[in-house]
Write a protein that holds these residues in place. Sequence first.
Motif: not given
Length: 342
Positions: A287-300, A304-314
């Motif tokens: 993931h890091k090599y392909q997208s240069e994304d170290d997940l430093s700003d990824a949501m917990t 994520l569920v707070r931002k998108y409540p409909h994802l609670g079940g997922v």
Amino acid sequence: PDWLSICPPPFSTSVVMAAAFAEGCAWQFLCPFRKNWVDCSAEEDARLKVAYSDAANNGPTEVEYNLHGVRFRADFRLLTRSNLASKRVMQLRLRDGELPFRIPGQRSAEASEADATSAARGIAPDSLVCAATGQPVPVDVRKAWGQGIPEEFTMTGAFEFTLQLVDRERLGELLSWHIMSAGVEAQSLNMAALTFTDRWGNVAAQSKEVVQKMLEKESNFPVKIKYAPPKAFQSMTPQEMLQYETVRTHLLAVKNAVKELDGDITKVKHLHQKKTFERYLLYLEDHKYQSEDDLSDAMTVEELVRKYPHLGGVFGLTYKVCGDLPRVLRGEVDILEYLFGG
């Protein structure tokens, strides 16, 4: 490239032939995340040039190699690069130069790039904005054409321009033009990535009132307007961004578990979980090599569920397990008992 570091003396014919590549040229792969051609690292580029020269010298037309812990296979007949873990296949091409040798049965670089970009017949630049009906042509359609795009149409998913005082009343028009020329869909615009910087270095973002106040003052001009979303999110639709954020949140949970074990597989108790741990390491590196994304700003999960409540079940299972995943890997908790126990 430093051919000595790749293959020290005595020199092979392939190393000598590799030097025939034009100076400054580099192998590129079509990144499935950024939807753009990306330069291979210097290490991978050098390996591919030697391997390609070997293939042109009656050697194998496919080569496997390990890069940052991830195994890849390059096929010089099809001009493809495959991640052997994810089975993802990417097109290959040479930037700023032509292939110095032909390999028997090799597809042309033009055919490979045509596959990668789904290129159609060239279209006149004037047709890019309005169709024969005079109506604007949708962004997705312009992207699909892929040819005949004037220089101003960068289609990069990012833009930057300077707003002069004389053009202040044309801000809406100028902003719409740059959004369109960058290939960004209006509904996917990431407002957090849109910034306004005045001549004094003050930055305004995500607030219509603050931006308006900045533009009202003539002494603030010229104002630099920049749209620079993270590379991993460029050119994504809102639905794609949501899906990608979901993937990043799962990967963040994995990354935190791996970090707590210091990335040390010897701290994993059971053999089957050691294999799972290996895959975790591979997923994160890929993931890091392909997208240069170290997940430093990824949501917990909670964010994520707070931002998108409909994802609670997922995220029900992820939420239950992710906090104790290190304990599961160390064998301190039985996973079945943990999942289905009282």
